[in-house]
Design a protein around this motif. Structure first.
Motif, PDB file in Angstrom:
ATOM      1  N   THR A 265      -1.288   4.278  -4.518  1.00 43.51           N
ATOM      2  CA  THR A 265      -2.329   4.953  -5.304  1.00 43.51           C
ATOM      3  C   THR A 265      -1.851   6.313  -5.791  1.00 43.51           C
ATOM      4  O   THR A 265      -2.119   6.712  -6.924  1.00 43.51           O
ATOM      5  CB  THR A 265      -3.615   5.117  -4.466  1.00 43.51           C
TER       6      THR A 265
ATOM      7  N   GLU B 117       0.836  -1.205   0.000  1.00 45.31           N
ATOM      8  CA  GLU B 117       0.000   0.000   0.000  1.00 45.31           C
ATOM      9  C   GLU B 117       0.867   1.249   0.000  1.00 45.31           C
ATOM     10  O   GLU B 117       0.471   2.304  -0.481  1.00 45.31           O
ATOM     11  CB  GLU B 117      -0.896  -0.018   1.241  1.00 45.31           C
TER      12      GLU B 117
ATOM     13  N   ASP C  57       0.636   5.832  -8.676  1.00 44.87           N
ATOM     14  CA  ASP C  57      -0.037   5.499  -9.936  1.00 44.87           C
ATOM     15  C   ASP C  57      -0.771   6.713 -10.510  1.00 44.87           C
ATOM     16  O   ASP C  57      -0.724   6.960 -11.726  1.00 44.87           O
ATOM     17  CB  ASP C  57      -1.025   4.355  -9.713  1.00 44.87           C
ATOM     18  N   GLU C  58      -1.450   7.460  -9.654  1.00 49.02           N
ATOM     19  CA  GLU C  58      -2.202   8.631 -10.129  1.00 49.02           C
ATOM     20  C   GLU C  58      -1.291   9.702 -10.724  1.00 49.02           C
ATOM     21  O   GLU C  58      -1.658  10.377 -11.681  1.00 49.02           O
ATOM     22  CB  GLU C  58      -3.027   9.217  -8.979  1.00 49.02           C
TER      23      GLU C  58
ATOM     24  N   LYS D  17       2.142   6.750  -1.123  1.00 47.11           N
ATOM     25  CA  LYS D  17       1.138   5.708  -1.278  1.00 47.11           C
ATOM     26  C   LYS D  17       1.181   5.157  -2.705  1.00 47.11           C
ATOM     27  O   LYS D  17       1.438   5.905  -3.653  1.00 47.11           O
ATOM     28  CB  LYS D  17      -0.263   6.260  -0.958  1.00 47.11           C
TER      29      LYS D  17
END
Length: 567
Positions: A459, A366, A462-463, A457
Protein backbone atom coordinates in the motif's frame (compact mmCIF):
# COMPACT_ATOMS: atom_id res chain seq x y z
CA UNK A 1 35.56 3.72 13.10
CA UNK A 2 37.99 2.81 10.34
CA UNK A 3 38.85 -0.42 8.59
CA UNK A 4 42.11 -1.89 9.80
CA UNK A 5 45.04 -1.19 7.49
CA UNK A 6 45.52 -4.89 6.65
CA UNK A 7 41.84 -5.35 5.82
CA UNK A 8 41.83 -2.17 3.77
CA UNK A 9 44.91 -3.33 1.83
CA UNK A 10 43.32 -6.73 1.16
CA UNK A 11 40.08 -5.18 -0.06
CA UNK A 12 41.87 -2.70 -2.33
CA UNK A 13 44.12 -5.42 -3.78
CA UNK A 14 41.09 -7.54 -4.68
CA UNK A 15 39.44 -4.54 -6.33
CA UNK A 16 42.62 -3.68 -8.25
CA UNK A 17 42.96 -7.28 -9.46
CA UNK A 18 39.38 -7.28 -10.71
CA UNK A 19 39.86 -4.00 -12.55
CA UNK A 20 43.14 -5.21 -14.08
CA UNK A 21 41.46 -8.33 -15.42
CA UNK A 22 38.72 -6.20 -16.96
CA UNK A 23 41.28 -3.85 -18.50
CA UNK A 24 39.96 -0.80 -16.65
CA UNK A 25 43.33 0.91 -16.13
CA UNK A 26 41.72 4.34 -16.03
CA UNK A 27 39.50 3.22 -13.16
CA UNK A 28 42.58 2.03 -11.24
CA UNK A 29 44.18 5.45 -11.69
CA UNK A 30 41.02 7.20 -10.43
CA UNK A 31 40.75 4.97 -7.35
CA UNK A 32 44.46 5.42 -6.56
CA UNK A 33 44.00 9.18 -6.75
CA UNK A 34 41.03 8.97 -4.39
CA UNK A 35 43.01 6.94 -1.83
CA UNK A 36 45.90 9.41 -1.87
CA UNK A 37 43.46 12.30 -1.54
CA UNK A 38 41.69 10.69 1.42
CA UNK A 39 44.95 9.93 3.20
CA UNK A 40 45.88 13.60 2.92
CA UNK A 41 42.51 14.55 4.37
CA UNK A 42 43.14 12.36 7.39
CA UNK A 43 45.97 14.65 8.45
CA UNK A 44 43.57 17.59 8.37
CA UNK A 45 41.01 16.03 10.71
CA UNK A 46 40.10 18.39 13.53
CA UNK A 47 41.27 17.66 17.04
CA UNK A 48 38.39 17.81 19.53
CA UNK A 49 40.37 20.05 21.90
CA UNK A 50 40.59 22.68 19.15
CA UNK A 51 36.94 22.23 18.19
CA UNK A 52 35.88 22.49 21.85
CA UNK A 53 37.86 25.69 22.30
CA UNK A 54 36.23 27.31 19.28
CA UNK A 55 32.61 26.17 19.59
CA UNK A 56 32.02 25.19 23.23
CA UNK A 57 34.17 27.21 25.59
CA UNK A 58 32.73 30.48 26.88
CA UNK A 59 35.17 33.39 26.99
CA UNK A 60 34.81 36.87 28.40
CA UNK A 61 33.45 38.22 25.14
CA UNK A 62 30.97 35.35 24.95
CA UNK A 63 29.80 35.97 28.51
CA UNK A 64 29.12 39.61 27.71
CA UNK A 65 27.18 38.62 24.60
CA UNK A 66 25.11 36.04 26.49
CA UNK A 67 24.27 38.60 29.19
CA UNK A 68 23.03 40.98 26.49
CA UNK A 69 20.91 38.23 24.96
CA UNK A 70 19.44 37.30 28.36
CA UNK A 71 18.36 40.88 28.91
CA UNK A 72 16.72 40.95 25.49
CA UNK A 73 14.58 37.85 26.07
CA UNK A 74 10.85 38.72 26.06
CA UNK A 75 10.42 36.39 29.03
CA UNK A 76 12.85 34.32 31.09
CA UNK A 77 11.94 30.68 31.87
CA UNK A 78 12.70 29.43 35.39
CA UNK A 79 14.41 26.07 36.00
CA UNK A 80 14.20 23.63 38.90
CA UNK A 81 17.33 21.47 38.93
CA UNK A 82 17.05 18.21 40.85
CA UNK A 83 20.34 16.60 41.89
CA UNK A 84 20.06 13.18 43.50
CA UNK A 85 23.01 12.19 45.70
CA UNK A 86 23.15 8.56 46.80
CA UNK A 87 26.94 8.40 47.22
CA UNK A 88 29.43 10.28 49.32
CA UNK A 89 31.57 11.39 46.40
CA UNK A 90 31.72 15.01 47.47
CA UNK A 91 34.32 15.90 44.82
CA UNK A 92 32.03 14.88 41.97
CA UNK A 93 29.04 16.55 43.61
CA UNK A 94 31.06 19.72 44.11
CA UNK A 95 31.99 19.80 40.43
CA UNK A 96 28.34 19.47 39.43
CA UNK A 97 27.15 22.11 41.89
CA UNK A 98 29.90 24.54 40.93
CA UNK A 99 28.96 24.19 37.26
CA UNK A 100 25.40 25.16 38.15
CA UNK A 101 26.55 28.14 40.20
CA UNK A 102 28.66 29.25 37.22
CA UNK A 103 25.64 29.49 34.93
CA UNK A 104 25.40 32.87 33.24
CA UNK A 105 21.62 32.49 33.12
CA UNK A 106 20.38 33.34 36.64
CA UNK A 107 16.84 31.91 36.88
CA UNK A 108 17.29 28.54 38.55
CA UNK A 109 16.90 26.71 41.85
CA UNK A 110 18.90 23.62 42.78
CA UNK A 111 17.27 20.94 44.94
CA UNK A 112 19.86 18.48 46.27
CA UNK A 113 18.04 15.29 47.29
CA UNK A 114 20.12 13.08 49.56
CA UNK A 115 19.57 9.43 50.41
CA UNK A 116 19.11 8.36 54.03
CA UNK A 117 22.71 7.18 54.35
CA UNK A 118 24.04 10.69 53.66
CA UNK A 119 24.22 13.16 56.51
CA UNK A 120 22.84 16.47 55.23
CA UNK A 121 24.74 18.52 57.83
CA UNK A 122 28.03 16.85 56.90
CA UNK A 123 27.28 17.39 53.23
CA UNK A 124 26.57 21.07 53.85
CA UNK A 125 30.01 21.46 55.47
CA UNK A 126 31.82 19.72 52.61
CA UNK A 127 29.94 21.33 49.75
CA UNK A 128 29.82 25.06 49.32
CA UNK A 129 26.15 26.02 49.23
CA UNK A 130 26.55 29.74 49.86
CA UNK A 131 23.73 30.52 47.46
CA UNK A 132 20.10 30.88 48.51
CA UNK A 133 19.08 29.17 45.27
CA UNK A 134 20.51 25.88 46.59
CA UNK A 135 18.52 23.68 48.99
CA UNK A 136 19.51 20.33 50.54
CA UNK A 137 16.86 17.87 51.70
CA UNK A 138 16.34 14.12 51.99
CA UNK A 139 12.74 14.19 50.83
CA UNK A 140 11.27 14.92 47.44
CA UNK A 141 9.12 17.74 48.73
CA UNK A 142 9.85 20.96 46.88
CA UNK A 143 8.13 23.49 44.70
CA UNK A 144 8.73 23.13 40.98
CA UNK A 145 9.18 25.86 38.45
CA UNK A 146 7.98 25.57 34.84
CA UNK A 147 10.98 23.51 33.72
CA UNK A 148 12.67 20.60 35.52
CA UNK A 149 16.18 19.21 34.99
CA UNK A 150 17.30 15.99 36.67
CA UNK A 151 21.09 15.68 37.02
CA UNK A 152 23.45 13.18 38.60
CA UNK A 153 26.74 13.93 40.32
CA UNK A 154 28.81 12.79 37.32
CA UNK A 155 27.46 15.54 35.07
CA UNK A 156 28.89 19.01 34.69
CA UNK A 157 27.07 21.77 32.81
CA UNK A 158 28.71 24.25 30.46
CA UNK A 159 28.40 27.91 31.46
CA UNK A 160 26.00 28.66 28.62
CA UNK A 161 23.82 25.57 29.14
CA UNK A 162 20.79 27.15 30.84
CA UNK A 163 20.87 30.19 28.57
CA UNK A 164 20.86 28.02 25.45
CA UNK A 165 17.85 26.14 26.79
CA UNK A 166 16.00 29.29 27.87
CA UNK A 167 16.57 30.90 24.49
CA UNK A 168 15.29 27.77 22.74
CA UNK A 169 12.16 27.71 24.92
CA UNK A 170 11.39 31.31 24.00
CA UNK A 171 11.87 30.56 20.30
CA UNK A 172 9.86 27.30 20.33
CA UNK A 173 7.14 27.60 22.98
CA UNK A 174 5.45 24.35 21.90
CA UNK A 175 8.28 22.14 23.26
CA UNK A 176 7.94 19.88 26.29
CA UNK A 177 11.23 17.92 26.11
CA UNK A 178 14.66 19.37 25.38
CA UNK A 179 18.05 17.66 25.18
CA UNK A 180 21.55 18.54 24.00
CA UNK A 181 24.80 17.00 22.87
CA UNK A 182 27.43 16.13 25.46
CA UNK A 183 31.06 15.18 25.78
CA UNK A 184 33.12 13.47 28.48
CA UNK A 185 35.85 14.40 30.95
CA UNK A 186 38.63 11.87 31.56
CA UNK A 187 40.70 11.41 34.72
CA UNK A 188 43.12 14.11 33.54
CA UNK A 189 40.31 16.63 33.29
CA UNK A 190 40.47 16.67 29.48
CA UNK A 191 37.29 17.06 27.46
CA UNK A 192 36.98 14.15 25.04
CA UNK A 193 34.65 11.81 23.15
CA UNK A 194 31.83 14.14 22.10
CA UNK A 195 28.43 12.54 21.56
CA UNK A 196 26.80 14.46 18.73
CA UNK A 197 23.24 13.19 18.89
CA UNK A 198 20.58 12.87 16.23
CA UNK A 199 17.33 14.79 16.23
CA UNK A 200 14.29 13.05 17.71
CA UNK A 201 14.61 9.38 16.76
CA UNK A 202 11.94 7.44 18.68
CA UNK A 203 13.09 3.92 17.77
CA UNK A 204 16.62 4.72 18.88
CA UNK A 205 15.35 6.29 22.12
CA UNK A 206 13.24 3.25 22.91
CA UNK A 207 16.44 1.19 23.14
CA UNK A 208 19.03 3.80 24.16
CA UNK A 209 18.43 6.78 26.43
CA UNK A 210 20.44 9.14 24.28
CA UNK A 211 18.69 12.17 25.81
CA UNK A 212 20.95 11.83 28.89
CA UNK A 213 22.64 13.45 30.74
CA UNK A 214 21.05 16.88 30.20
CA UNK A 215 17.32 16.47 29.70
CA UNK A 216 14.91 19.32 30.34
CA UNK A 217 11.22 18.56 30.90
CA UNK A 218 8.20 20.80 31.21
CA UNK A 219 6.75 20.75 34.69
CA UNK A 220 3.52 19.10 33.51
CA UNK A 221 5.45 16.20 32.01
CA UNK A 222 7.65 15.84 35.09
CA UNK A 223 4.67 15.76 37.47
CA UNK A 224 3.20 12.81 35.57
CA UNK A 225 6.31 10.90 36.63
CA UNK A 226 4.65 10.25 39.97
CA UNK A 227 6.33 6.98 40.89
CA UNK A 228 9.95 7.68 41.93
CA UNK A 229 10.68 3.95 41.53
CA UNK A 230 9.83 4.15 37.84
CA UNK A 231 12.81 4.75 35.59
CA UNK A 232 12.60 8.17 33.94
CA UNK A 233 13.60 6.63 30.62
CA UNK A 234 10.66 4.21 30.77
CA UNK A 235 8.35 7.07 31.66
CA UNK A 236 9.53 9.18 28.74
CA UNK A 237 9.24 6.29 26.28
CA UNK A 238 5.53 6.11 27.01
CA UNK A 239 5.02 9.87 27.32
CA UNK A 240 6.71 10.71 24.01
CA UNK A 241 4.51 8.24 22.12
CA UNK A 242 1.66 10.70 22.70
CA UNK A 243 3.69 13.71 21.59
CA UNK A 244 4.48 15.16 18.19
CA UNK A 245 8.08 15.58 17.05
CA UNK A 246 7.65 19.36 17.35
CA UNK A 247 7.33 18.98 21.13
CA UNK A 248 10.78 17.39 21.43
CA UNK A 249 13.73 19.70 20.77
CA UNK A 250 17.34 18.80 20.18
CA UNK A 251 19.90 21.55 20.78
CA UNK A 252 22.97 20.55 18.73
CA UNK A 253 25.45 22.04 21.19
CA UNK A 254 27.78 20.51 23.78
CA UNK A 255 26.03 21.76 26.92
CA UNK A 256 27.03 19.02 29.39
CA UNK A 257 29.99 16.78 30.20
CA UNK A 258 30.13 13.38 31.93
CA UNK A 259 33.06 12.35 34.15
CA UNK A 260 34.18 8.92 32.88
CA UNK A 261 37.56 8.33 34.58
CA UNK A 262 38.79 6.58 31.40
CA UNK A 263 35.94 4.03 31.48
CA UNK A 264 35.62 3.69 27.70
CA UNK A 265 32.85 1.10 28.10
CA UNK A 266 30.57 3.98 29.07
CA UNK A 267 30.83 5.24 25.49
CA UNK A 268 28.73 2.25 24.39
CA UNK A 269 25.48 2.77 26.30
CA UNK A 270 23.15 0.17 27.75
CA UNK A 271 20.74 -1.06 25.10
CA UNK A 272 17.26 -2.11 26.19
CA UNK A 273 15.79 -5.05 24.31
CA UNK A 274 12.64 -3.95 22.51
CA UNK A 275 10.32 -6.53 21.00
CA UNK A 276 7.81 -5.43 18.40
CA UNK A 277 4.75 -7.58 17.93
CA UNK A 278 4.86 -9.93 14.97
CA UNK A 279 1.58 -10.49 13.09
CA UNK A 280 -0.30 -13.60 14.21
CA UNK A 281 -0.33 -14.72 10.58
CA UNK A 282 2.65 -14.32 8.28
CA UNK A 283 1.80 -11.74 5.61
CA UNK A 284 2.78 -12.71 2.08
CA UNK A 285 6.08 -11.12 1.06
CA UNK A 286 6.86 -10.48 -2.61
CA UNK A 287 10.64 -10.59 -3.12
CA UNK A 288 11.45 -8.70 -6.33
CA UNK A 289 14.84 -9.48 -7.93
CA UNK A 290 15.95 -7.67 -11.11
CA UNK A 291 18.65 -9.60 -13.00
CA UNK A 292 20.61 -9.97 -16.21
CA UNK A 293 23.03 -12.83 -16.96
CA UNK A 294 25.72 -13.43 -14.27
CA UNK A 295 24.30 -16.83 -13.46
CA UNK A 296 26.68 -17.66 -10.64
CA UNK A 297 25.77 -14.68 -8.47
CA UNK A 298 22.08 -15.20 -9.25
CA UNK A 299 22.38 -18.84 -8.23
CA UNK A 300 24.02 -17.84 -4.96
CA UNK A 301 21.21 -15.37 -4.25
CA UNK A 302 18.34 -17.75 -5.11
CA UNK A 303 19.83 -20.74 -3.30
CA UNK A 304 20.49 -18.69 -0.18
CA UNK A 305 16.86 -17.53 -0.09
CA UNK A 306 15.48 -21.05 -0.25
CA UNK A 307 18.09 -22.65 2.00
CA UNK A 308 18.39 -20.00 4.70
CA UNK A 309 14.98 -18.34 5.03
CA UNK A 310 12.90 -19.53 7.99
CA UNK A 311 9.95 -17.35 6.92
CA UNK A 312 7.71 -19.45 4.68
CA UNK A 313 5.06 -17.16 3.20
CA UNK A 314 6.94 -15.50 0.35
CA UNK A 315 6.98 -15.38 -3.43
CA UNK A 316 9.92 -14.55 -5.69
CA UNK A 317 9.34 -12.31 -8.70
CA UNK A 318 12.38 -12.37 -10.98
CA UNK A 319 12.60 -9.54 -13.51
CA UNK A 320 14.80 -10.91 -16.30
CA UNK A 321 16.47 -8.23 -18.41
CA UNK A 322 17.20 -10.21 -21.58
CA UNK A 323 19.53 -12.79 -20.05
CA UNK A 324 21.43 -14.82 -22.63
CA UNK A 325 24.19 -16.42 -20.55
CA UNK A 326 23.67 -20.19 -20.37
CA UNK A 327 24.28 -20.48 -16.64
CA UNK A 328 21.85 -17.65 -15.93
CA UNK A 329 19.20 -19.29 -18.10
CA UNK A 330 19.63 -22.58 -16.21
CA UNK A 331 19.12 -20.76 -12.88
CA UNK A 332 16.04 -18.99 -14.25
CA UNK A 333 14.62 -22.28 -15.52
CA UNK A 334 15.26 -23.83 -12.11
CA UNK A 335 13.41 -20.98 -10.43
CA UNK A 336 10.54 -21.26 -12.92
CA UNK A 337 9.76 -24.71 -11.52
CA UNK A 338 9.25 -23.38 -8.02
CA UNK A 339 5.57 -22.98 -7.08
CA UNK A 340 6.15 -19.65 -5.29
CA UNK A 341 8.02 -17.91 -8.12
CA UNK A 342 7.27 -15.94 -11.27
CA UNK A 343 9.54 -14.84 -14.11
CA UNK A 344 8.79 -11.54 -15.84
CA UNK A 345 10.59 -10.48 -19.01
CA UNK A 346 11.95 -6.96 -19.35
CA UNK A 347 13.50 -5.54 -22.53
CA UNK A 348 15.14 -2.27 -23.52
CA UNK A 349 17.84 -0.14 -21.94
CA UNK A 350 18.79 -0.76 -18.33
CA UNK A 351 16.25 0.96 -16.07
CA UNK A 352 16.35 -0.38 -12.53
CA UNK A 353 13.32 1.67 -11.49
CA UNK A 354 11.18 0.37 -14.36
CA UNK A 355 12.23 -3.21 -13.57
CA UNK A 356 11.23 -3.10 -9.92
CA UNK A 357 8.04 -1.20 -10.78
CA UNK A 358 7.13 -4.00 -13.19
CA UNK A 359 7.63 -6.52 -10.41
CA UNK A 360 5.57 -4.48 -7.95
CA UNK A 361 2.66 -4.29 -10.42
CA UNK A 362 2.16 -8.05 -10.32
CA UNK A 363 3.19 -8.56 -6.68
CA UNK A 364 0.50 -10.24 -4.60
CA UNK A 365 2.20 -9.75 -1.26
CA UNK A 366 1.21 -7.37 1.50
CA UNK A 367 4.93 -6.63 1.82
CA UNK A 368 7.32 -5.87 -1.06
CA UNK A 369 11.03 -6.59 -0.56
CA UNK A 370 13.47 -5.45 -3.22
CA UNK A 371 16.58 -7.60 -3.43
CA UNK A 372 19.61 -7.27 -5.67
CA UNK A 373 20.71 -10.37 -7.53
CA UNK A 374 24.19 -9.97 -5.99
CA UNK A 375 23.01 -10.34 -2.39
CA UNK A 376 23.32 -13.45 -0.25
CA UNK A 377 21.17 -14.47 2.71
CA UNK A 378 23.26 -15.56 5.70
CA UNK A 379 20.81 -15.64 8.62
CA UNK A 380 17.51 -17.49 8.65
CA UNK A 381 15.46 -14.85 10.51
CA UNK A 382 16.23 -12.01 8.06
CA UNK A 383 12.78 -11.81 6.49
CA UNK A 384 10.90 -12.21 9.76
CA UNK A 385 12.82 -9.30 11.28
CA UNK A 386 12.25 -7.11 8.22
CA UNK A 387 8.54 -7.87 8.19
CA UNK A 388 8.24 -7.19 11.94
CA UNK A 389 9.38 -3.59 11.38
CA UNK A 390 7.87 -3.00 7.94
CA UNK A 391 4.35 -3.99 9.02
CA UNK A 392 4.23 -1.27 11.70
CA UNK A 393 1.83 1.50 10.67
CA UNK A 394 4.33 4.30 11.35
CA UNK A 395 7.08 2.67 9.26
CA UNK A 396 7.33 3.33 5.54
CA UNK A 397 10.59 1.59 4.66
CA UNK A 398 12.97 -0.80 6.40
CA UNK A 399 16.40 -1.99 5.32
CA UNK A 400 19.15 -4.24 6.74
CA UNK A 401 22.85 -4.05 7.45
CA UNK A 402 24.75 -5.08 4.30
CA UNK A 403 28.19 -6.66 4.50
CA UNK A 404 31.04 -7.04 2.08
CA UNK A 405 32.22 -10.58 1.40
CA UNK A 406 34.99 -10.05 3.99
CA UNK A 407 32.23 -9.41 6.58
CA UNK A 408 32.92 -5.72 7.06
CA UNK A 409 30.05 -3.26 6.76
CA UNK A 410 29.07 -2.04 3.29
CA UNK A 411 25.82 -0.30 4.23
CA UNK A 412 24.29 0.83 7.53
CA UNK A 413 21.93 3.48 6.28
CA UNK A 414 22.47 6.25 3.73
CA UNK A 415 23.69 9.73 4.69
CA UNK A 416 23.86 12.87 2.55
CA UNK A 417 27.11 14.63 1.75
CA UNK A 418 27.65 18.27 0.86
CA UNK A 419 27.83 17.55 -2.89
CA UNK A 420 24.58 15.52 -2.82
CA UNK A 421 26.35 12.22 -3.35
CA UNK A 422 25.15 9.62 -0.86
CA UNK A 423 27.43 8.02 1.74
CA UNK A 424 26.92 4.61 3.34
CA UNK A 425 27.20 4.84 7.12
CA UNK A 426 29.83 2.90 9.14
CA UNK A 427 31.37 1.61 5.92
CA UNK A 428 34.25 -0.89 6.40
CA UNK A 429 33.69 -1.24 10.13
CA UNK A 430 33.66 -4.75 11.56
CA UNK A 431 30.46 -6.75 11.23
CA UNK A 432 29.70 -6.66 14.96
CA UNK A 433 30.72 -3.06 15.54
CA UNK A 434 28.38 -1.36 18.04
CA UNK A 435 28.51 1.72 15.81
CA UNK A 436 28.61 5.35 16.85
CA UNK A 437 27.67 5.33 20.56
CA UNK A 438 25.89 1.99 20.15
CA UNK A 439 23.60 3.00 17.28
CA UNK A 440 24.22 -0.25 15.37
CA UNK A 441 22.92 -2.27 18.29
CA UNK A 442 19.32 -1.32 17.63
CA UNK A 443 16.91 -0.21 14.91
CA UNK A 444 16.71 3.50 14.26
CA UNK A 445 15.62 6.06 11.71
CA UNK A 446 17.95 6.95 8.87
CA UNK A 447 17.75 9.26 5.88
CA UNK A 448 17.41 6.34 3.46
CA UNK A 449 18.30 2.69 2.89
CA UNK A 450 19.64 1.13 -0.25
CA UNK A 451 17.46 -0.57 -2.83
CA UNK A 452 19.84 -3.54 -2.71
CA UNK A 453 17.50 -4.73 0.06
CA UNK A 454 14.50 -2.55 0.84
CA UNK A 455 11.22 -3.58 2.39
CA UNK A 456 7.91 -1.66 2.30
CA UNK A 457 4.19 -2.30 2.44
CA UNK A 458 2.48 -2.75 -0.93
CA UNK A 459 0.00 0.00 0.00
CA UNK A 460 2.87 2.37 0.78
CA UNK A 461 4.56 1.53 -2.51
CA UNK A 462 1.40 2.30 -4.44
CA UNK A 463 0.61 5.49 -2.51
CA UNK A 464 4.11 6.85 -3.07
CA UNK A 465 4.14 5.88 -6.75
CA UNK A 466 6.98 3.35 -6.56
CA UNK A 467 10.37 4.21 -8.02
CA UNK A 468 10.79 7.15 -10.41
CA UNK A 469 11.49 5.40 -13.73
CA UNK A 470 11.60 8.61 -15.76
CA UNK A 471 14.12 10.79 -13.91
CA UNK A 472 15.96 8.20 -11.80
CA UNK A 473 16.45 5.17 -13.99
CA UNK A 474 19.64 3.92 -12.39
CA UNK A 475 20.72 5.82 -9.26
CA UNK A 476 19.01 7.63 -6.37
CA UNK A 477 15.66 5.91 -6.97
CA UNK A 478 15.90 4.26 -3.55
CA UNK A 479 16.83 7.53 -1.83
CA UNK A 480 14.00 9.33 -3.63
CA UNK A 481 11.49 6.69 -2.50
CA UNK A 482 12.68 6.95 1.12
CA UNK A 483 12.40 10.74 1.01
CA UNK A 484 8.85 10.43 -0.30
CA UNK A 485 8.04 8.18 2.67
CA UNK A 486 9.54 10.64 5.14
CA UNK A 487 7.79 13.53 3.42
CA UNK A 488 4.40 12.05 4.37
CA UNK A 489 5.48 11.36 7.95
CA UNK A 490 6.55 7.71 7.68
CA UNK A 491 9.75 6.40 9.22
CA UNK A 492 12.66 4.91 7.28
CA UNK A 493 14.36 2.36 9.53
CA UNK A 494 17.67 0.57 9.54
CA UNK A 495 17.33 -2.81 11.27
CA UNK A 496 20.96 -3.81 11.97
CA UNK A 497 19.91 -7.18 13.36
CA UNK A 498 19.24 -8.18 9.75
CA UNK A 499 22.51 -8.89 7.93
CA UNK A 500 23.03 -9.82 4.30
CA UNK A 501 26.15 -10.09 2.18
CA UNK A 502 26.17 -7.73 -0.79
CA UNK A 503 28.66 -8.66 -3.49
CA UNK A 504 28.84 -5.00 -4.44
CA UNK A 505 29.66 -3.98 -8.01
CA UNK A 506 28.90 -7.45 -9.33
CA UNK A 507 25.56 -6.31 -10.76
CA UNK A 508 26.97 -3.27 -12.59
CA UNK A 509 30.41 -1.88 -13.23
CA UNK A 510 32.06 0.67 -10.98
CA UNK A 511 30.25 4.02 -11.15
CA UNK A 512 32.15 6.54 -13.24
CA UNK A 513 33.33 9.83 -11.87
CA UNK A 514 30.52 12.39 -11.80
CA UNK A 515 32.22 14.68 -14.27
CA UNK A 516 32.48 11.82 -16.77
CA UNK A 517 28.96 10.55 -16.26
CA UNK A 518 26.22 12.77 -17.76
CA UNK A 519 23.49 10.38 -16.64
CA UNK A 520 24.58 10.55 -13.01
CA UNK A 521 24.94 14.32 -13.22
CA UNK A 522 21.38 14.54 -14.48
CA UNK A 523 20.06 12.33 -11.67
CA UNK A 524 21.85 14.38 -9.01
CA UNK A 525 20.48 17.58 -10.54
CA UNK A 526 16.96 16.15 -10.44
CA UNK A 527 17.34 15.20 -6.76
CA UNK A 528 18.53 18.69 -5.85
CA UNK A 529 15.67 20.33 -7.74
CA UNK A 530 13.04 17.94 -6.38
CA UNK A 531 14.08 17.88 -2.73
CA UNK A 532 16.03 21.08 -2.07
CA UNK A 533 17.27 21.30 1.52
CA UNK A 534 15.30 18.21 2.55
CA UNK A 535 17.90 16.21 0.62
CA UNK A 536 20.41 17.10 3.35
CA UNK A 537 18.19 16.45 6.40
CA UNK A 538 19.55 13.38 8.15
CA UNK A 539 17.59 11.99 11.15
CA UNK A 540 20.54 9.78 12.08
CA UNK A 541 23.25 12.44 12.16
CA UNK A 542 24.08 15.84 13.62
CA UNK A 543 25.06 19.25 12.19
CA UNK A 544 28.32 19.05 14.17
CA UNK A 545 29.38 15.97 12.18
CA UNK A 546 30.55 15.33 8.65
CA UNK A 547 29.91 11.95 7.06
CA UNK A 548 32.50 11.04 4.46
CA UNK A 549 33.71 7.83 2.84
CA UNK A 550 36.36 7.76 5.56
CA UNK A 551 33.75 7.79 8.34
CA UNK A 552 32.48 10.37 10.81
CA UNK A 553 34.46 13.48 11.66
CA UNK A 554 33.86 16.80 13.36
CA UNK A 555 32.44 19.51 11.14
CA UNK A 556 34.90 22.43 11.25
CA UNK A 557 32.03 24.77 10.41
CA UNK A 558 28.89 23.45 12.16
CA UNK A 559 25.66 24.07 10.29
CA UNK A 560 24.03 25.35 13.49
CA UNK A 561 26.26 27.42 15.74
CA UNK A 562 25.35 28.75 19.22
CA UNK A 563 23.50 32.06 19.04
CA UNK A 564 26.08 33.62 21.33
CA UNK A 565 28.85 32.67 18.88
CA UNK A 566 26.94 34.14 15.96
CA UNK A 567 28.11 37.75 16.21
Amino acid sequence: MQLSSSSAFSRRWITASRLLKSGKLKEIFIRTYRIIKRRKLKFRLIDYADWHEEWVEVGQKDTKRITELINSLPHQPFFSIVLHLDVTNHAAATSTIESIKEQIYPNWKLHIITSKNINSESLQKNISTDDDRIKITNVEDYDLNDWVIALDSQTRLGKAALFSVASSIVDTPEVSVIYSDNDHINSLGIFCDPYMKPSWNPDLFESINYLKPFTILHKNLWEKHLNPEEDLHDHLIQATKKMSAKEILHIPQILASIHIDNQKNLLVPIVNAVKNNFPTKEPLVSIIIPTRDQGQILKTCINSIYQKTKYTNFEIILIDHQSSEKKAIRVIDFLREKPNSRIEKYSGNFNFSAMVNKGAEIAQGEIITLLNNDTEIIEENWLELLVTQTIRKEVGVCGPLLLFKNRTIQHAGIHPSKNALMIHGHKHEKENSPGYFGHLQTKHEVMAVTGACLSTKKTTWDELGGFNDKNLKVAYNDVDFCLKAREVGLRVLLEPKVKLIHHESASRGVEQEILRNPRLQKEISYMKDRWGEFLFVDPASNPNLLTTEEGLSLNPHPKEIPIWKNN
